[in-house]
Scaffold this motif. Structure first.
Motif, mmCIF file in Angstrom:
data_model
loop_
_atom_site.group_PDB
_atom_site.id
_atom_site.type_symbol
_atom_site.label_atom_id
_atom_site.label_comp_id
_atom_site.label_asym_id
_atom_site.label_seq_id
_atom_site.Cartn_x
_atom_site.Cartn_y
_atom_site.Cartn_z
ATOM 1 N N VAL A 68 0.840 -1.205 0.000
ATOM 2 C CA VAL A 68 0.000 0.000 0.000
ATOM 3 C C VAL A 68 0.870 1.249 0.000
ATOM 4 O O VAL A 68 0.606 2.206 -0.738
ATOM 5 C CB VAL A 68 -0.959 -0.014 1.210
ATOM 6 N N LEU A 69 1.913 1.247 0.807
ATOM 7 C CA LEU A 69 2.798 2.415 0.851
ATOM 8 C C LEU A 69 3.528 2.614 -0.477
ATOM 9 O O LEU A 69 3.706 3.750 -0.922
ATOM 10 C CB LEU A 69 3.802 2.270 1.990
ATOM 11 N N ALA A 70 3.929 1.528 -1.110
ATOM 12 C CA ALA A 70 4.595 1.656 -2.411
ATOM 13 C C ALA A 70 3.639 2.234 -3.451
ATOM 14 O O ALA A 70 4.028 3.082 -4.262
ATOM 15 C CB ALA A 70 5.121 0.298 -2.862
ATOM 16 N N LEU A 71 2.387 1.797 -3.440
ATOM 17 C CA LEU A 71 1.406 2.352 -4.388
ATOM 18 C C LEU A 71 1.127 3.826 -4.095
ATOM 19 O O LEU A 71 0.998 4.631 -5.026
ATOM 20 C CB LEU A 71 0.113 1.552 -4.340
ATOM 21 N N SER A 96 1.496 9.446 -5.693
ATOM 22 C CA SER A 96 1.788 10.845 -5.383
ATOM 23 C C SER A 96 2.914 11.392 -6.261
ATOM 24 O O SER A 96 2.874 12.551 -6.686
ATOM 25 C CB SER A 96 2.141 11.007 -3.907
ATOM 26 N N SER A 97 3.889 10.573 -6.569
ATOM 27 C CA SER A 97 4.956 11.061 -7.445
ATOM 28 C C SER A 97 4.481 11.163 -8.890
ATOM 29 O O SER A 97 5.016 11.960 -9.659
ATOM 30 C CB SER A 97 6.197 10.178 -7.329
ATOM 31 N N ALA A 98 3.470 10.385 -9.276
ATOM 32 C CA ALA A 98 2.906 10.521 -10.621
ATOM 33 C C ALA A 98 2.214 11.868 -10.798
ATOM 34 O O ALA A 98 2.271 12.459 -11.883
ATOM 35 C CB ALA A 98 1.933 9.389 -10.902
ATOM 36 N N VAL A 99 1.568 12.341 -9.763
ATOM 37 C CA VAL A 99 0.930 13.663 -9.835
ATOM 38 C C VAL A 99 1.994 14.743 -10.026
ATOM 39 O O VAL A 99 1.846 15.634 -10.875
ATOM 40 C CB VAL A 99 0.086 13.925 -8.568
ATOM 41 N N ILE A 100 3.078 14.652 -9.278
ATOM 42 C CA ILE A 100 4.161 15.625 -9.416
ATOM 43 C C ILE A 100 4.774 15.552 -10.812
ATOM 44 O O ILE A 100 5.021 16.565 -11.462
ATOM 45 C CB ILE A 100 5.229 15.399 -8.325
ATOM 46 N N GLY A 101 5.012 14.332 -11.295
ATOM 47 C CA GLY A 101 5.592 14.164 -12.624
ATOM 48 C C GLY A 101 4.693 14.691 -13.728
ATOM 49 O O GLY A 101 5.167 15.287 -14.697
ATOM 50 N N SER A 102 3.387 14.506 -13.589
ATOM 51 C CA SER A 102 2.481 14.992 -14.635
ATOM 52 C C SER A 102 2.409 16.513 -14.639
ATOM 53 O O SER A 102 2.312 17.128 -15.696
ATOM 54 C CB SER A 102 1.091 14.384 -14.468
ATOM 55 N N LEU A 109 10.468 6.673 -8.460
ATOM 56 C CA LEU A 109 11.015 6.912 -9.795
ATOM 57 C C LEU A 109 10.038 6.450 -10.881
ATOM 58 O O LEU A 109 9.849 7.148 -11.876
ATOM 59 C CB LEU A 109 12.357 6.195 -9.952
ATOM 60 N N GLY A 110 9.399 5.316 -10.669
ATOM 61 C CA GLY A 110 8.404 4.849 -11.643
ATOM 62 C C GLY A 110 7.239 5.809 -11.776
ATOM 63 O O GLY A 110 6.766 6.090 -12.880
ATOM 64 N N GLY A 111 6.745 6.329 -10.658
ATOM 65 C CA GLY A 111 5.644 7.290 -10.703
ATOM 66 C C GLY A 111 6.038 8.592 -11.368
ATOM 67 O O GLY A 111 5.275 9.157 -12.151
ATOM 68 N N LEU A 112 7.243 9.076 -11.062
ATOM 69 C CA LEU A 112 7.710 10.317 -11.693
ATOM 70 C C LEU A 112 7.829 10.163 -13.199
ATOM 71 O O LEU A 112 7.414 11.042 -13.960
ATOM 72 C CB LEU A 112 9.056 10.740 -11.098
ATOM 73 N N VAL A 113 8.401 9.057 -13.640
ATOM 74 C CA VAL A 113 8.589 8.846 -15.081
ATOM 75 C C VAL A 113 7.256 8.708 -15.786
ATOM 76 O O VAL A 113 7.015 9.348 -16.819
ATOM 77 C CB VAL A 113 9.495 7.621 -15.329
#
Length: 94
Positions: A4-7, A12-18, A65-69
């Motif tokens: 859950v924490l990894a997801l 949250s990093s996907a929002v920043i990356g987008s 890193l996966g979410g940011l990318v």
């Protein structure tokens, strides 16, 4: 709990990356909210599938890193660059 924490880290990093990706190419037919939803769906499929298949990651940097990318790619390719200043129409008062 690590899953859950990894997801959550990936989401949250996907929002920043987008947001960062869309700031590089601000013009587009999708709104920022739609771009964020697309990035979140991509992260849920990619990172969620990886976590279910392999297990929770050993390091926190993998989901971040996966979410940011994924977020950056979704934001960057959803827009286009604005035209150069010499090709903009003249400002006309209304």
């Amino acid at each position: 709990m690590k899953t859950v924490l990894a997801l959550l880290l990936a989401l949250s990093s996907a929002v920043i990356g987008s947001v960062v990706g869309r700031s590089r190419r601000p013009m587009g037919r999708f709104s920022m909210g739609q771009v964020i939803l697309i990035a979140l769906a991509a992260v849920l499929v990619a990172e969620g599938g990886t976590i279910v298949w392999v297990g929770p990651p050993d390091s926190v940097f993998q989901p971040v890193l996966g979410g940011l990318v994924l977020g950056f790619v979704a934001g960057f390719f959803s827009g286009r660059k604005p035209p150069p200043p010499d090709q903009l129409p003249p400002n006309r008062p209304h």
